[in-house]
Design an enzyme around this catalytic site. Structure first.
Site, mmCIF file in Angstrom:
data_model
loop_
_atom_site.group_PDB
_atom_site.id
_atom_site.type_symbol
_atom_site.label_atom_id
_atom_site.label_comp_id
_atom_site.label_asym_id
_atom_site.label_seq_id
_atom_site.Cartn_x
_atom_site.Cartn_y
_atom_site.Cartn_z
ATOM 1 N N HIS A 1 -9.148 1.344 -5.450
ATOM 2 C CA HIS A 1 -8.263 0.484 -4.657
ATOM 3 C C HIS A 1 -6.826 0.897 -4.894
ATOM 4 O O HIS A 1 -6.419 1.120 -6.042
ATOM 5 C CB HIS A 1 -8.450 -0.987 -5.028
ATOM 6 C CG HIS A 1 -9.817 -1.482 -4.735
ATOM 7 N ND1 HIS A 1 -10.244 -1.751 -3.452
ATOM 8 C CD2 HIS A 1 -10.872 -1.709 -5.552
ATOM 9 C CE1 HIS A 1 -11.507 -2.139 -3.504
ATOM 10 N NE2 HIS A 1 -11.915 -2.112 -4.757
ATOM 11 N N ILE A 2 -6.062 0.976 -3.840
ATOM 12 C CA ILE A 2 -4.661 1.378 -3.933
ATOM 13 C C ILE A 2 -3.855 0.317 -4.670
ATOM 14 O O ILE A 2 -3.067 0.626 -5.559
ATOM 15 C CB ILE A 2 -4.100 1.644 -2.521
ATOM 16 C CG1 ILE A 2 -4.839 2.837 -1.900
ATOM 17 C CG2 ILE A 2 -2.590 1.879 -2.573
ATOM 18 C CD1 ILE A 2 -4.601 3.013 -0.417
ATOM 19 N N SER A 3 -4.059 -0.934 -4.311
ATOM 20 C CA SER A 3 -3.329 -2.029 -4.958
ATOM 21 C C SER A 3 -4.153 -2.592 -6.117
ATOM 22 O O SER A 3 -5.353 -2.356 -6.219
ATOM 23 C CB SER A 3 -3.029 -3.143 -3.948
ATOM 24 O OG SER A 3 -4.223 -3.798 -3.560
ATOM 25 N N TYR B 1 0.793 -1.227 0.000
ATOM 26 C CA TYR B 1 0.000 0.000 0.000
ATOM 27 C C TYR B 1 0.831 1.285 0.000
ATOM 28 O O TYR B 1 0.270 2.369 -0.103
ATOM 29 C CB TYR B 1 -0.950 0.011 1.203
ATOM 30 C CG TYR B 1 -1.882 -1.174 1.214
ATOM 31 C CD1 TYR B 1 -2.879 -1.307 0.257
ATOM 32 C CD2 TYR B 1 -1.752 -2.179 2.165
ATOM 33 C CE1 TYR B 1 -3.733 -2.398 0.256
ATOM 34 C CE2 TYR B 1 -2.605 -3.274 2.172
ATOM 35 C CZ TYR B 1 -3.584 -3.380 1.215
ATOM 36 O OH TYR B 1 -4.420 -4.460 1.211
ATOM 37 N N HIS C 1 -15.102 -7.220 -0.759
ATOM 38 C CA HIS C 1 -15.238 -8.620 -1.151
ATOM 39 C C HIS C 1 -16.311 -9.368 -0.368
ATOM 40 O O HIS C 1 -16.573 -10.533 -0.654
ATOM 41 C CB HIS C 1 -13.895 -9.328 -0.966
ATOM 42 C CG HIS C 1 -12.739 -8.478 -1.375
ATOM 43 N ND1 HIS C 1 -12.496 -8.142 -2.688
ATOM 44 C CD2 HIS C 1 -11.786 -7.856 -0.637
ATOM 45 C CE1 HIS C 1 -11.426 -7.362 -2.738
ATOM 46 N NE2 HIS C 1 -10.983 -7.173 -1.513
ATOM 47 N N ARG D 1 -9.737 -11.705 -3.360
ATOM 48 C CA ARG D 1 -9.810 -10.259 -3.613
ATOM 49 C C ARG D 1 -10.257 -9.935 -5.039
ATOM 50 O O ARG D 1 -10.467 -8.780 -5.380
ATOM 51 C CB ARG D 1 -8.463 -9.596 -3.347
ATOM 52 C CG ARG D 1 -8.031 -9.665 -1.908
ATOM 53 C CD ARG D 1 -6.751 -8.877 -1.690
ATOM 54 N NE ARG D 1 -6.141 -9.198 -0.422
ATOM 55 C CZ ARG D 1 -6.443 -8.626 0.740
ATOM 56 N NH1 ARG D 1 -7.366 -7.684 0.789
ATOM 57 N NH2 ARG D 1 -5.828 -8.977 1.848
ATOM 58 N N ASP E 1 -26.016 -2.943 -1.352
ATOM 59 C CA ASP E 1 -27.410 -2.488 -1.287
ATOM 60 C C ASP E 1 -27.486 -0.979 -1.068
ATOM 61 O O ASP E 1 -28.305 -0.298 -1.691
ATOM 62 C CB ASP E 1 -28.165 -3.225 -0.186
ATOM 63 C CG ASP E 1 -28.461 -4.681 -0.533
ATOM 64 O OD1 ASP E 1 -28.304 -5.068 -1.710
ATOM 65 O OD2 ASP E 1 -28.840 -5.430 0.391
ATOM 66 N N ASN F 1 -13.251 3.383 -1.202
ATOM 67 C CA ASN F 1 -12.314 2.280 -1.039
ATOM 68 C C ASN F 1 -12.830 1.528 0.177
ATOM 69 O O ASN F 1 -12.570 1.919 1.313
ATOM 70 C CB ASN F 1 -10.888 2.778 -0.819
ATOM 71 C CG ASN F 1 -9.895 1.645 -0.666
ATOM 72 O OD1 ASN F 1 -10.282 0.493 -0.476
ATOM 73 N ND2 ASN F 1 -8.613 1.967 -0.742
#
Length: 149
Positions: free
Chosen positions: A101-103, A24, A81, A112, A88, A75
């Protein structure tokens, strides 16, 4: 429509810069917040920047910004996941939702690779590091200008 973007961060992102920096990076959540505010200001937008480890707090924030805001950058961390409840809530949004998402989650563990958030997202960014947040805000500004996603 107001000019505020909700930037919403899920569990463990409060440890950004300390937790798994090899994945990260070393930037902190405060660094990300400063980047978001600077980027948004360049487009005449404001940022409401939040982080919570509690699913219900994330849902409450989505409900607060789902109508009339400039959009949501989310994020959701590990809730990405697992959380049908976040899906909802996001499905009630009348504003653009950008998943960030950072990665690159698709180069990581198989669990993931699935995102409930993506099912409600206008667009998805992954693997751009913390710069992805700035890209997400730029994209919201692009959408506000009437350009297609």
């Amino acid at each position: 429509m107001n000019d505020t973007v909700l930037v919403l961060n899920g569990p463990n992102l409060n440890l950004l810069g300390k937790r798994q920096p090899e994945i990260y990076g070393r930037e902190t959540l405060a660094d990300v917040e400063a980047l978001c505010r600077e980027t948004a200001a360049g487009f005449g937008l404001a940022v409401d920047f939040r982080q919570s480890n509690a699913e219900h707090a994330l849902i409450d924030a989505i409900h607060e910004f789902r109508v009339g805001s400039a959009g949501i950058v989310i994020n959701a961390g590990a809730y990405t996941h697992t959380s049908v409840a976040l899906l909802d809530a996001l499905n009630t949004c009348e504003v653009p939702v950008i998943e960030c998402h950072i990665s690159n989650v698709h180069r990581r563990e198989a669990f993931r690779h699935h995102s409930y958030i993506s099912l409600a997202a206008t667009s998805v960014l992954a693997g751009f590091g913390t710069h992805g947040y700035a890209l997400a805000i730029r994209h919201l500004a692009h959408l506000r200008a009437g350009r297609p996603a």
